[in-house]
Structure formats: structure tokens, C-alpha cells
Scaffold this motif. Structure first.
Motif, mmCIF file in Angstrom:
data_model
loop_
_atom_site.group_PDB
_atom_site.id
_atom_site.type_symbol
_atom_site.label_atom_id
_atom_site.label_comp_id
_atom_site.label_asym_id
_atom_site.label_seq_id
_atom_site.Cartn_x
_atom_site.Cartn_y
_atom_site.Cartn_z
ATOM 1 N N UNK A 77 0.852 -1.191 0.000
ATOM 2 C CA UNK A 77 0.000 0.000 0.000
ATOM 3 C C UNK A 77 0.881 1.232 0.000
ATOM 4 N N UNK A 78 0.748 2.054 -1.029
ATOM 5 C CA UNK A 78 1.517 3.285 -1.142
ATOM 6 C C UNK A 78 0.692 4.464 -0.632
ATOM 7 N N UNK A 79 1.280 5.242 0.261
ATOM 8 C CA UNK A 79 0.662 6.494 0.683
ATOM 9 C C UNK A 79 1.097 7.568 -0.322
ATOM 10 N N UNK A 80 0.128 8.038 -1.115
ATOM 11 C CA UNK A 80 0.433 8.989 -2.186
ATOM 12 C C UNK A 80 0.856 10.338 -1.620
ATOM 13 N N UNK A 81 1.716 11.040 -2.387
ATOM 14 C CA UNK A 81 2.252 10.580 -3.639
ATOM 15 C C UNK A 81 3.633 9.964 -3.488
ATOM 16 N N UNK A 82 4.324 10.373 -2.403
ATOM 17 C CA UNK A 82 5.725 9.995 -2.252
ATOM 18 C C UNK A 82 5.931 8.496 -2.070
ATOM 19 N N UNK A 83 4.900 7.806 -1.571
ATOM 20 C CA UNK A 83 5.032 6.367 -1.374
ATOM 21 C C UNK A 83 5.384 5.614 -2.645
ATOM 22 N N UNK A 84 4.953 6.154 -3.787
ATOM 23 C CA UNK A 84 5.263 5.493 -5.057
ATOM 24 C C UNK A 84 6.759 5.477 -5.343
ATOM 25 N N UNK A 85 7.510 6.358 -4.700
ATOM 26 C CA UNK A 85 8.944 6.395 -4.907
ATOM 27 C C UNK A 85 9.675 5.193 -4.351
ATOM 28 N N UNK A 86 9.101 4.536 -3.352
ATOM 29 C CA UNK A 86 9.724 3.315 -2.825
ATOM 30 C C UNK A 86 8.879 2.074 -3.101
ATOM 31 N N UNK A 87 7.720 2.276 -3.717
ATOM 32 C CA UNK A 87 6.889 1.146 -4.099
ATOM 33 C C UNK A 87 7.567 0.304 -5.175
ATOM 34 N N UNK A 88 8.258 0.958 -6.104
ATOM 35 C CA UNK A 88 8.842 0.255 -7.243
ATOM 36 C C UNK A 88 9.811 -0.829 -6.851
ATOM 37 N N UNK A 93 10.879 -6.795 -6.146
ATOM 38 C CA UNK A 93 11.164 -7.951 -5.299
ATOM 39 C C UNK A 93 10.035 -8.974 -5.346
ATOM 40 N N UNK A 94 8.795 -8.492 -5.367
ATOM 41 C CA UNK A 94 7.620 -9.385 -5.367
ATOM 42 C C UNK A 94 6.672 -8.925 -6.483
ATOM 43 N N UNK A 95 6.959 -9.288 -7.741
ATOM 44 C CA UNK A 95 6.158 -8.792 -8.863
ATOM 45 C C UNK A 95 4.683 -9.202 -8.816
ATOM 46 N N UNK A 96 4.373 -10.303 -8.132
ATOM 47 C CA UNK A 96 2.991 -10.785 -8.098
ATOM 48 C C UNK A 96 2.154 -10.138 -6.998
ATOM 49 N N UNK A 97 2.741 -9.272 -6.202
ATOM 50 C CA UNK A 97 2.017 -8.658 -5.087
ATOM 51 C C UNK A 97 0.857 -7.803 -5.597
ATOM 52 N N UNK A 98 -0.177 -7.696 -4.783
ATOM 53 C CA UNK A 98 -1.272 -6.777 -5.057
ATOM 54 C C UNK A 98 -0.870 -5.371 -4.602
ATOM 55 N N UNK A 99 -1.458 -4.366 -5.240
ATOM 56 C CA UNK A 99 -1.074 -2.980 -4.964
ATOM 57 C C UNK A 99 -2.309 -2.161 -4.594
ATOM 58 N N UNK A 100 -2.159 -1.324 -3.575
ATOM 59 C CA UNK A 100 -3.216 -0.397 -3.206
ATOM 60 C C UNK A 100 -2.645 0.997 -2.998
ATOM 61 N N UNK A 101 -3.514 2.004 -3.005
ATOM 62 C CA UNK A 101 -3.083 3.393 -2.809
ATOM 63 C C UNK A 101 -4.013 4.104 -1.831
ATOM 64 N N UNK A 102 -3.409 4.921 -0.991
ATOM 65 C CA UNK A 102 -4.164 5.807 -0.110
ATOM 66 C C UNK A 102 -3.662 7.220 -0.359
ATOM 67 N N UNK A 103 -4.567 8.107 -0.726
ATOM 68 C CA UNK A 103 -4.202 9.499 -0.962
ATOM 69 C C UNK A 103 -4.443 10.332 0.281
ATOM 70 N N UNK A 104 -3.386 10.894 0.823
ATOM 71 C CA UNK A 104 -3.479 11.762 1.998
ATOM 72 C C UNK A 104 -2.632 13.002 1.752
ATOM 73 N N UNK A 105 -3.108 14.148 2.199
ATOM 74 C CA UNK A 105 -2.246 15.317 2.207
ATOM 75 C C UNK A 105 -2.295 15.944 3.592
ATOM 76 N N UNK A 106 -1.202 16.622 3.920
ATOM 77 C CA UNK A 106 -1.070 17.200 5.250
ATOM 78 C C UNK A 106 -1.519 18.647 5.247
ATOM 79 N N UNK A 107 -2.492 18.957 6.089
ATOM 80 C CA UNK A 107 -2.941 20.338 6.210
ATOM 81 C C UNK A 107 -1.747 21.205 6.622
ATOM 82 N N UNK A 108 -1.465 22.287 5.871
ATOM 83 C CA UNK A 108 -0.253 23.064 6.140
ATOM 84 C C UNK A 108 -0.243 23.769 7.491
ATOM 85 N N UNK A 109 -1.407 23.958 8.084
ATOM 86 C CA UNK A 109 -1.474 24.652 9.375
ATOM 87 C C UNK A 109 -1.509 23.660 10.528
#
Length: 211
Positions: A77-88, A93-109
Motif C-alpha cells: 500500500x503506497x501512501x500517495x504521492x511519495x510512497x510510489x517512490x519506494x513502491x517500485x 522484489x515481489x512482482x505478483x504482489x497486489x497494490x493499493x493506494x491511499x491518498x493523503x495530504x497534510x494540512x499546512x497549518x
């Protein structure tokens, strides 16, 4: 006392590549490549306890009983967007693995996470789930992502990052004491803007060349 649920993967190659990533002189392409390479190296340690089962195979020489990974295919499970940078690297290592994504952004305040996307495989309860995000800073995004995954049925969960802050580790351990944390390094502290020090800057911007 050392926390058995927190592992620093301090292999010499991991340390070397992470040092290159930290440098402000490292260009986007090299930064992206190094992130992928480190995540692959870390994957060996993260997945060390995968269950295996005996299988009968035929080698070119003779039949034998070998061992292969058993059970449902694991899920990254990749936490978008930066998670995709280490997902690859994990997928390498495990090409048959299933993939999921969670989109979160941090409120700047408030620095609290806000969800904008969620898509994961079915049967999460039957899969080992490995959540990836390069940085564990405040810990709130990781905590929110794992809470969401548990609501979707996931129970066996690990969290993988390149660099963690002590504050983020503490938040995630309090919120989800059953989740093992793997990091290439635990840095000194967070600054007043919730960036990890010494860190490596904004991982997403450096991965995608957006700043």
C-alpha cells in the motif's frame, strides 16, 4: 530499551545509498533510482518472515521438494504521492504482489492528514499488508492510513519508510502498537515546520522534480 517492533535496516549498502539521497547535490533521476534500490534492499528484511510451504518440482537433474511462499499474495500500500517512490523496489522484489493506494495530504497549518483517495485489493483480512511512505515525520498520515486499512479488514500490517523522526515513531507506536516499523534511519527530530532534521528535504518534490 530497544523496541522489538522498530527495526532500523542498517545494511552498509542501505546506509551508503541513503547518504547519497540526503545530499542536496543529488539530482532527481539519481534520487529516484536510489529510493528504488533502497526499498528493494529493505524488502528482504521486511519480508524475512513470509510463510512458505513445500512444493514438488522437477529440476533438470531430478525431482525434489522445494519451498515457495504460501497463502494469499501480499499487498503493498503506497501512501500517495511519495510512497510510489519506494513502491517500485518492493514490486521488483515481489512482482505478483497486489497494490493499493491511499491518498493523503497534510494540512499546512494543523499538519493533520486529510484523505482524498482510497483503493485497495479485496480480501485484505487474508493478506500481509506492507504500507510504504519515504518519511515518517509527525506519524499522523501513517497512523490515519493504517486506521483506514484496518477498517477495510487488514490485520497483519507492516510500515516501511526511509527516514523516521522519533516523534513519528512514537505516534505510530501509540496508535498501532501491533504494526512493525522498518526504517533505513531514525533521525534527530522534527523542526517547527514538521520536517525531519537532518532528513533529506521533501521526498515527494525530490522524487518527482516538482520543486
Amino acid at each position: 530499551m530497544t523496541d522489538p517492533m522498530v527495526t532500523v535496516v542498517d545494511h552498509p549498502l542501505v546506509e551508503h545509498k541513503l547518504s547519497l539521497m540526503r545530499s542536496i547535490e543529488t539530482p532527481t533521476g539519481d534520487f529516484r533510482r536510489l529510493a528504488r534500490e533502497i526499498s528493494l534492499l529493505m524488502g528482504y528484511e521486511v519480508l524475512r518472515d513470509l510463510k512458505v510451504q513445500p512444493v514438488d518440482i522437477q529440476t533438470p537433474m531430478e525431482p525434489m521438494t522445494a519451498r515457495q511462499v504460501s497463502g494469499k499474495k501480499l499487498c503493498f500500500i503506497s501512501i500517495l504521492r511519495a510512497g510510489d517512490g519506494i513502491l517500485g523496489g518492493m514490486i521488483d522484489l515481489v512482482p505478483s504482489a497486489r497494490i493499493g493506494h491511499i491518498g493523503l495530504y497534510r494540512d499546512p497549518v494543523s499538519h493533520t492528514p486529510i484523505e482524498y483517495y482510497f483503493k485497495v485489493p479485496e480480501d485484505m483480512a487474508e493478506r500481509l499488508t506492507v504500507v510504504v511512505d519515504p518519511m515518517l515525520a509527525t506519524g499522523h498520515s501513517a497512523e490515519a492510513a493504517i486506521t483506514r486499512l484496518k477498517r477495510a479488514g487488514a490485520s497483519a500490517i507492516k510500515f516501511v519508510c526511509l527516514i523516521a523522526a522519533p516523534e513519528g515513531v512514537a505516534v505510530l507506536r501509540r496508535g498501532h502498537p501491533d504494526v512493525a516499523i522498518f526504517a533505513a534511519a531514525i533521525d534527530r527530530e522534527l523542526d517547527e515546520h514538521a520536517y525531519i532534521r537532518p532528513g533529506l528535504g521533501d521526498a515527494g518534490d525530490r522524487l518527482f522534480g516538482t520543486k
